[in-house]
Design a protein around this motif. Structure first.
Motif, PDB file in Angstrom:
ATOM      1  N   LEU A 124      -2.253  -4.194   6.552  1.00 23.88           N
ATOM      2  CA  LEU A 124      -1.809  -3.563   5.316  1.00 23.88           C
ATOM      3  C   LEU A 124      -0.392  -3.013   5.465  1.00 23.88           C
ATOM      4  O   LEU A 124       0.453  -3.178   4.576  1.00 23.88           O
ATOM      5  N   SER A 125      -0.119  -2.351   6.595  1.00 25.01           N
ATOM      6  CA  SER A 125       1.213  -1.788   6.834  1.00 25.01           C
ATOM      7  C   SER A 125       2.268  -2.893   6.881  1.00 25.01           C
ATOM      8  O   SER A 125       3.384  -2.720   6.370  1.00 25.01           O
ATOM      9  N   ILE A 128       3.172  -3.979   3.321  1.00 26.56           N
ATOM     10  CA  ILE A 128       3.995  -2.990   2.625  1.00 26.56           C
ATOM     11  C   ILE A 128       5.423  -3.021   3.150  1.00 26.56           C
ATOM     12  O   ILE A 128       6.395  -2.988   2.380  1.00 26.56           O
ATOM     13  N   LEU A 131       7.772  -5.764   1.699  1.00 27.62           N
ATOM     14  CA  LEU A 131       8.209  -5.757   0.305  1.00 27.62           C
ATOM     15  C   LEU A 131       9.719  -5.563   0.211  1.00 27.62           C
ATOM     16  O   LEU A 131      10.332  -4.888   1.047  1.00 27.62           O
ATOM     17  N   ARG A 136       9.032  -1.819  -3.188  1.00 23.09           N
ATOM     18  CA  ARG A 136       8.462  -0.938  -2.166  1.00 23.09           C
ATOM     19  C   ARG A 136       8.661   0.526  -2.557  1.00 23.09           C
ATOM     20  O   ARG A 136       7.731   1.340  -2.440  1.00 23.09           O
ATOM     21  N   PHE A 139       6.217   1.316  -5.346  1.00 24.46           N
ATOM     22  CA  PHE A 139       4.854   1.411  -4.828  1.00 24.46           C
ATOM     23  C   PHE A 139       4.630   2.729  -4.096  1.00 24.46           C
ATOM     24  O   PHE A 139       3.635   3.436  -4.330  1.00 24.46           O
ATOM     25  N   LEU A 140       5.547   3.081  -3.215  1.00 24.24           N
ATOM     26  CA  LEU A 140       5.399   4.329  -2.461  1.00 24.24           C
ATOM     27  C   LEU A 140       5.500   5.538  -3.374  1.00 24.24           C
ATOM     28  O   LEU A 140       4.807   6.554  -3.154  1.00 24.24           O
ATOM     29  N   PRO A 177      -0.437   4.792   1.625  1.00 21.20           N
ATOM     30  CA  PRO A 177      -0.076   3.542   0.951  1.00 21.20           C
ATOM     31  C   PRO A 177      -1.046   2.413   1.277  1.00 21.20           C
ATOM     32  O   PRO A 177      -1.353   1.575   0.420  1.00 21.20           O
ATOM     33  N   GLU A 178      -1.553   2.417   2.512  1.00 18.90           N
ATOM     34  CA  GLU A 178      -2.513   1.378   2.902  1.00 18.90           C
ATOM     35  C   GLU A 178      -3.817   1.509   2.131  1.00 18.90           C
ATOM     36  O   GLU A 178      -4.462   0.499   1.802  1.00 18.90           O
ATOM     37  N   LEU A 181      -3.133  -0.049  -1.275  1.00 25.65           N
ATOM     38  CA  LEU A 181      -3.034  -1.503  -1.185  1.00 25.65           C
ATOM     39  C   LEU A 181      -4.402  -2.131  -0.939  1.00 25.65           C
ATOM     40  O   LEU A 181      -4.681  -3.225  -1.442  1.00 25.65           O
ATOM     41  N   ALA A 430       0.345  -7.591  -1.459  1.00 27.14           N
ATOM     42  CA  ALA A 430       1.471  -6.700  -1.754  1.00 27.14           C
ATOM     43  C   ALA A 430       2.562  -7.452  -2.511  1.00 27.14           C
ATOM     44  O   ALA A 430       3.171  -6.916  -3.452  1.00 27.14           O
ATOM     45  N   TRP A 433       1.595  -7.773  -6.125  1.00 27.48           N
ATOM     46  CA  TRP A 433       1.900  -6.539  -6.857  1.00 27.48           C
ATOM     47  C   TRP A 433       3.380  -6.490  -7.223  1.00 27.48           C
ATOM     48  O   TRP A 433       3.743  -6.182  -8.369  1.00 27.48           O
TER      49      TRP A 433
END
Length: 845
Positions: A124-125, A128, A131, A136, A139-140, A177-178, A181, A430, A433
């Motif tokens: 997941l990291s 992210i 991106l 990014r 999203f964050l 964030p993970e 996601l 990601a 998205w």
């Protein structure tokens, strides 16, 4: 893994049943009421660069105005938490396999299943971090906004903490964030991936081979699981119909064999998957029924493109910066209103239903089952131990294995084989998205085409209309290019000989722009003629698109009033609820032929009543019963006829195979058998076993009459009227519900406590419609759209004092009546009519 346990507990999860058990004893003694909203308030955050204004309209929809996308998305996250924090929390736990931690041992098996498909924290990291800068940051920022509200709820629990957290015993914790996601991954897989049923198909093939031998088994397998059906209506319909000879088009079959032990494990895996889909759906995430009609300017009564959309439930948002604007529906925790419009273009989505998940069979080392053969060499599986925390019990640990093809989902030790599942969208969520965010910024059909050509990995049918009068659709997604000789219906050879050869270039995916007929209709149907079905959904002649096409053909110029009328008619067909339903007209020649040789007057009358019925479930006189007996007769006859024709040859596989996919094929299966050589894909096996088809249809009608006679206890068939169907808010209430339902799985999937607290009714009359309904006119002169949702309203929030958001129930009756609210998008009207105003300011040092 014990799938039967999940099956039972999955249903009990709806409405957070454990919460409601605690609520039930006190509900009658609680003073219910609504939260008085603060008309004007301010908050501040160091995460913002400039001020953001959030104006909520009369239905609580946030209109978010800011100077940058990053700042606006802070407010997207904050308003999501205000309205749906419980839903986001449960989606997080569902996606990450952490439900047993709050629901106890009964959910351990679900958590195992979920973790076998979930990404690791590192994966997941990595997504992210990959991106591009702007998405990014957005999203964050969304995650930061969500967490800002959570901190407020920690500081002010009486006002901000959802009551469900108290009854579930969940501590408010910030989201990483993970976490978000992982929830987005769950949503995208739910709506943007299909397939993975190869083991069930393998079991079917082995049962056929055992009974009939290889050659006949091949014929039946190709009949029942066709690779294509040219009689199916395609979105990009070229109106060409060619007969398909399946035997010459069938792919060479894999002869992978499942041992008896593995067959049992495969059946359990299948039940596990079906039950797990049910669990996922309990928190407001339900696939199904997305339907689109796009009318071009030449067919529009207004001269502007029009869109009618029905799809899944969610929340609505309107986001605007100097360079960016879009408004419409988003499904938490996505935060992107991909179904909606701005002043330039409107976009709507239905699921693509292509085969994008494959299972690979890998040879394992007899001396070490954690080694597998690939490209002539032995490779070690990557192993990791997962530990599930369990409420009221000891933690449960288990091992997961990963191969070059993906996670291992089943082991056949007797045959030294491991089965791994591969996803076409793997490690792309990601980016999906981010791509969706970019789509919201397009200004025209040309911009959209350029955007989609660069890649959108989720499988969907995206339809659009722009202010210049262009309409169109694009089939999107990563679509695997499979090796020659690989049968997409069965497990592929995992030794490297049947690897995917890449993905179809996105620019080559099917599409349609400005069709001469002046409209586009998509209802989860096949995107284009000639598509190979694989092991996902299968489409046939009976499929539900025929009704909207008939309605559109009946009007030269189509108005918004016409679209509302279309919506009522299409909803009354209940095709959104039962995809095996169709019009009796498809079967008229065969029912008439059967009636001609019937001696029983009741059976003859049953045929007459079925053919007189218009296919709509209508209660025009409001007496609580559908007006025509043909409704219950035809709905009962269809599965009875299928049972009569197919079960003696293939047992109940005609039903079981459909259970694994969203689009059932069984009705077209029956129609193909009856059409014989006239079918676009004629059957190769005689399922009538030398009998006249009319005789078997006559038997099925007689069996239908007998079955319904026992129910209605009357010789007068015209009195056999079906009570109107009701739709429950919460699946659990259907167990002992007094209301008659169309489908035991048909609930709104409402995931909060409002039903037990009587803010929402336990059930309401089912109108047969999808969830979010919307009508849009695409022109800058009409800065608004129409919409409604069934599961109450924009917000699901109830505070610890049992007071609810005023927008928890203000749309349910609107949707039930198939009426619409107006969502204004022009700033002047928003500023004039808004109900509350939140200012979010940056922290100034």
């Amino acid at each position: 893994m014990g799938s039967s346990v999940i099956k039972k507990t999955g249903i009990g999860l709806t409405g957070i049943l454990i919460v409601l058990v605690g609520i039930g004893a006190y509900v009658y003694f609680i003073q219910r009421g609504y939260i008085e909203p603060e008309l004007n308030r301010e908050i501040s955050s160091a995460a913002l660069q400039q001020k953001v204004d959030v104006y909520r309209d009369g239905y609580g929809i946030p209109h978010i105005f800011g100077e940058s996308l990053e700042d606006v998305y802070f407010a997207v996250g904050y308003t999501m938490a205000e309205e749906r924090l419980t839903q986001v929390e449960l989606i997080r736990r569902t996606a990450k396999g952490e439900l047993a931690e709050i629901f106890g041992p009964k959910l351990v098996d679900y958590d195992k299943w979920s973790r076998s498909r979930a990404y690791t924290q590192e994966e997941l990291s990595t997504m992210i971090a990959g991106l591009h800068d702007n998405p990014r940051k957005a999203f964050l920022a969304m995650v930061k906004g969500l967490n800002h509200y959570i901190q407020e709820a920690v500081d002010h629990p009486d006002e901000k903490r959802p009551i469900e957290f108290d009854f579930l015993g969940i501590e408010l914790q910030p989201f990483t964030p993970e976490d978000i996601l992982s929830g987005i991954t769950l949503i995208l897989r739910k709506f943007g991936s299909s397939g993975g049923t190869e083991l069930t198909n393998q079991a079917f093939l082995q049962a056929l081979v055992e009974r009939y031998g290889n050659d006949t088994a091949q014929l039946i397998f190709d009949d029942i699981l066709p690779l294509a059906d040219p009689d199916a209506h395609a979105i990009a319909d070229d109106s060409k119909r060619t007969r398909l000879h399946q035997s010459s088009n069938a792919v060479s079959m894999s002869r992978t064999q499942l041992s008896a032990t593995a067959l049992a494990a495969s059946a359990e895996f299948r039940e596990q998957t079906l039950a797990s889909v049910d669990v996922v759906s309990q928190f407001g995430i339900s696939q199904g029924a997305s339907r689109t009609i796009v009318i071009g300017p030449e067919r529009s009564a207004t001269g502007n493109p029009l869109i009618l959309q029905g799809t899944a439930d969610g929340r609505e948002i309107h986001i605007k910066t100097p360079e960016f604007e879009f408004a419409g529906l988003t499904v938490p925790p996505m935060g992107i209103p991909l179904q909606g419009k701005n002043m330039h273009i409107g976009t709507v989505v239905t699921t693509g239903e292509r085969d994008t998940i494959d299972i690979f069979a890998l040879q394992t080392d007899p001396d070490n089952p954690n080694r597998y053969r690939y490209r002539g060499q032995w490779h070690d599986m990557e192993l990791r131990t997962e530990t599930i925390n369990v409420k009221g019990a000891e933690p449960v640990s288990f091992e997961l294995a990963t191969t070059v093809h993906g996670r291992v989902i089943l082991r056949d030790q007797e045959n030294n084989t491991a089965y791994a599942q591969r996803w076409a969208m793997w490690m792309e969520e990601a980016n999906v998205w981010a791509s969706a965010l970019e789509i919201l910024n397009v200004q025209s059909a040309d911009d959209l085409a350029e955007n989609l050509n660069s890649g959108f990995a989720a499988n969907s049918n995206l339809s659009y209309a722009d202010k210049n009068g262009h309409i169109g659709f694009r089939h999107t997604g990563n679509l695997p290019i499979r090796s020659p000789g690989a049968d997409p219906r069965l497990p592929a050879n995992g030794d490297g000989s049947q690897d995917w050869l890449g993905m179809t270039p996105h620019s080559e995916n099917p599409g349609l722009r400005n069709p001469g007929k002046g409209f586009i209709h998509a209802w989860n149907n096949t995107p284009a003629s000639g598509i190979t079905y694989g092991d996902g959904s299968r489409w046939g002649k009976h499929f539900r698109t025929h009704l909207p096409l008939e309605l559109i053909a009946g009007k030269n110029k189509i108005s918004i009033a016409d679209l509302k009328a279309f919506n009522r008619t299409i909803s009354a067909s209940f095709y959104s609820v039962d995809l095996s339903l169709t019009s009796p007209a498809f079967f008229a020649p065969y029912l008439k032929a059967a009636a001609a040789r019937m001696e029983d007057p009741q059976a003859k009358q049953a045929v007459q009543l079925m053919l007189e019925w218009n296919g709509l479930f209508l209660d025009k006189d409001g007496d609580g019963y559908y007006d025509h007996p043909g409704a219950i007769l035809f709905r009962t006859w269809l599965p009875t006829a299928l049972e009569t024709v197919f079960s003696d040859d293939i047992d109940d596989w005609w039903r079981k195979l459909d259970d694994d996919v969203y689009i059932p094929y069984q009705t077209s299966l029956l129609l193909r058998a009856l059409e014989g050589k006239q079918a676009g894909n004629p059957m190769q096996f005689d399922y009538f076993n030398g009998q006249d088809p009319a005789d078997l249809i006559a038997q099925s009608v007689s069996a239908t009459v007998k079955q319904l006679h026992e129910r209605f206890e009357s010789d007068d068939l015209t009195s056999w009227l079906e009570p109107v169907y009701w739709r429950y808010m919460v699946r659990e209430d259907m167990r002992d519900g007094e209301k008659h339902t169309f489908n035991p799985k048909r609930s709104t999937r409402y995931g909060g406590g409002a039903v037990k607290l009587r803010y929402l009714p336990k059930a309401f009359i089912d109108n047969g419609a999808p969830d979010w309904l919307s009508i849009m006119e695409i022109t800058p002169e009409k800065p608004y759209y129409l919409s409604a949702i069934p599961s109450g309203g924009q917000s699901w929030f109830i505070n610890t004092g049992w007071k609810a958001s005023p927008h928890i129930n203000d749309q349910q009756t609107l949707h039930e009546a198939l009426e619409f609210k107006t969502v204004h998008l022009d700033e002047e009207t928003i500023l004039k009519e808004h109900q509350t105003h939140l200012v979010i300011r940056p922290v100034i040092d």
